[in-house]
Structure formats: structure tokens, C-alpha cells
Design an enzyme around this catalytic site. Sequence first.
Site, PDB file in Angstrom:
ATOM      1  N   CYS A  95       0.815  -1.228   0.000  1.00 38.54           N
ATOM      2  CA  CYS A  95       0.000   0.000   0.000  1.00 38.54           C
ATOM      3  C   CYS A  95       0.841   1.268   0.000  1.00 38.54           C
ATOM      4  O   CYS A  95       0.365   2.323  -0.420  1.00 38.54           O
ATOM      5  CB  CYS A  95      -0.925   0.026   1.207  1.00 38.54           C
ATOM      6  SG  CYS A  95      -1.724  -1.538   1.546  1.00 38.54           S
ATOM      7  N   HIS A 347      -8.808   2.896  -3.095  1.00 36.14           N
ATOM      8  CA  HIS A 347      -7.421   2.679  -2.655  1.00 36.14           C
ATOM      9  C   HIS A 347      -6.724   1.724  -3.619  1.00 36.14           C
ATOM     10  O   HIS A 347      -6.613   0.527  -3.357  1.00 36.14           O
ATOM     11  CB  HIS A 347      -7.442   2.125  -1.224  1.00 36.14           C
ATOM     12  CG  HIS A 347      -6.123   1.687  -0.682  1.00 36.14           C
ATOM     13  ND1 HIS A 347      -4.915   2.253  -1.070  1.00 36.14           N
ATOM     14  CD2 HIS A 347      -5.811   0.745   0.256  1.00 36.14           C
ATOM     15  CE1 HIS A 347      -3.930   1.665  -0.405  1.00 36.14           C
ATOM     16  NE2 HIS A 347      -4.449   0.746   0.393  1.00 36.14           N
ATOM     17  N   CYS A 378      -1.332   2.679   6.564  1.00 36.53           N
ATOM     18  CA  CYS A 378      -0.941   1.335   6.977  1.00 36.53           C
ATOM     19  C   CYS A 378      -0.506   0.560   5.741  1.00 36.53           C
ATOM     20  O   CYS A 378      -0.857   0.904   4.616  1.00 36.53           O
ATOM     21  CB  CYS A 378      -2.081   0.617   7.701  1.00 36.53           C
ATOM     22  SG  CYS A 378      -3.570   0.382   6.705  1.00 36.53           S
TER      23      CYS A 378
END
EC number: 2.3.1.16
Length: 408
Positions: A95, A347, A378
Site C-alpha cells: 500500500c 485505494h 498502513c
Amino acid sequence: MADRNDVVFVDGVRTPFGRAGEKGQYWNTRADDLVVKAMIGLLERNPQVPKDRIDDVAIAATTQQGDQGLTLGRTAALLAGLPKSVPGFAIDRMCAGAMTSVTTLGSGIAFGAYDLVIAGGVEHMGRHPMGFGADPNPRFLSEKMVAEDALNMGMTAERIHDRFPALTKERSDRFAMRSQQKLAAAYEAGKIQPDLVPVAIRSESGWSLATQDEGMRPQTTMEGLATLKTPFRPHGRVTAGNSSPLTDGATASLLASTDAVKELGLTPKMRMVSFAFAGVEPEIMGLGPVPSTEKALRKAGLRIDDIGLFELNEAFAIQVLSFLDHFGIADDDPRVNLWGGAIAIGHPLAASGVRLMIQLARQFEEHPEVRYGITAMCVGLGQGGTVIWENPHFSGKALHDKRAARKG
């Protein structure tokens, strides 16, 4: 040795984010074409930057295969029309891919190796689901290094709910509903559109243009959220409504040294103050931004109270709430995610870090009373990433008012 150079965020753009899968707007669009489109848009917005002066290109992707593989930074640079003399490379920190592109190339500027760089990321989760084709080492399970479902992000979110009973499903749902409302208001006010690069898309009905994020659900209500299934466990608390959707999209940013900014007459949008990455147990990866933020603050000589704006990636509502609770920040604090977040926007894993920076840079322009802002997220497999930025538009007024109030 000379002092380190300042690292300036000059500009950032992104494609509209699309829902992953066959019904999503980018189903027939290649991943590399998405990031190339973003890069071309970035270069067109900054015509005073000579293309042959770009020192390096870092493009992140989590699942580096097919049209998301082949040393993406280099291939994207060539496809975007940069001279063959411009090198490039690919990055993977799940991520935090684009965030790591920025901090890695930013470090090169600080060291004096680079003057101008392009950093970004792409994720086509429709074509490349997270972890698809990966072969985790059997020792992870045989030696009980991680729980069997540590790569199931929804389960890691459920575990944060388990660990902190005060972080209820009701709070998660309310935060998610607000995210949708804030993004809708930001679109209504024209805050998001200036940094979107339209993408030509093809579907069964022919060609059209993607001009806005596809995952928006402005009509979301608490009643509606309460009825959603909990796919990760029976009677759980994590739902599709309080999580970020699976998303396709790309981001690109231009970073520069202060010397290059002066030479080319560029306008700084932010200055990088410090950054940090940290590890936590993979089973509770959502807590990662807590130690990474503490570390970044320590390196900058700042406290959480010094931060006037937060752009926190909403992988899951519970993940942001755990960060806010740790630092004593209210769920609805106006400094946090002013224009909504990933629950509403989406995302696309490795692209999201720069999306946070684009929004923070815009907010800095509107808030000269704010000196410092944070982008944090995160990261799968138990990590967190944080970058602290300084606002070049800072007027010092708020600081003066605070001091005057203390004296009074």
C-alpha cells in the site's frame, strides 16, 4: 560534506480512480497506460521542466506482473515520451508503494544525486488482485511466524476491533459515512477535479472519458451501513461500507531540489520535513502508522500537536480510528481528511501514497495558518509509513495568536 538539500513537492496528479473488476471503468485499460497517462498529464502541467533534466523515475506497483511488471518506472518513462537517457525503476511496498517512491527519490535529492524526479504508483486491482500468483514461503506458517490469515486485510481490521473494544462498528460506520459526505462536498466545491487527468476508456458501448472517481456513494446512511454483511467473520464489524473498495488507478508527482525550483521558476507546493516507516505484527497491520508517525515526529523534532492537517489513508475506518485514538484526536476532528478518503475515493494500493500528498498540497494552499501536515498509511504485512510536510504558504499567524493567547 555539504548540508542536505531541501526536497520540494512541486506538483502531483492522478487518474480518476475506478472500481476494480469487469464492471469498472478501466476493465479494458492497461495498468501501464494508466500511469503513463498520469505522467503525461504531470509533464504537460509543468512545461517549463525540460524532459531531459528528469534524473530518475520510480513507479510502484504491488503485484508486479503482466502490464504492471517489467521495471515499470523505466517502461513508463519511455511510453510517456521522456528521452531514452532518463532512467527508471519499480518499487513494491504494497500500500505504501507510491509513498516509498517519493521518499526514496526524495532521499536522492537530499543527498545531492538528483535535481528533478518523477515518483508515483499504479494498481489495476481488476487485472492484478493483491497477492495473485505469489508463493509465500511455507516457513511463515510452519514456524508460526504469522497467522494463516495475516494476508487477509479484512481479518487484520477485525483484529483491531477485537483489541480495542471502544472502537465500535458504529464509530467505524459513522466515520465511513462522513468520508462519503466530505468527498461529495469536495467535488461539489471543485476541490478534487483540478488534479485529475481524464482517461479515454473503452467499453461495449464504445469510447468515453473517465473524469471522476467511480466509487463515490454520497447517499450513504448509517441505517444502510448497519445492514451490510460482515464478510470476514460472522457477526463481525468490518463491511464493504466501512472499508476502501477494490480500485484501479495511478498517480504521479514531480519532486525537485530548491536549486532546480529557483532555476526553472517552479512553485513549491510542500517541503518534505521527515519520513519514517515502521513494522508491527502482520496480524494487526492497521496499527502501523502509529509507530511510523511517532518516529517521523521524533526525527523532525515535532509533536503531534504541531500537525495542522492530516491525510490518513482509509484502508479501513477502524484503522484510522485506532490512529486517532492513540494520539487523542477526535473521530470528527476537522484537521483529518478534509475532503474524505479512500473509503469514498478508493485505494489502488501502490498509487495511494501520492493521492494523499496531492490532497494535502491543495489544502496547504487554503490554510496558510497551518505549518505542518502529515500523510500516513498502513501497509500490508505489518508496516506503517508517514511523511511530514511543511506548508510554503505558512503565514505564522496562528502561531503568533497562540503565543499571544498564552501570554494573555
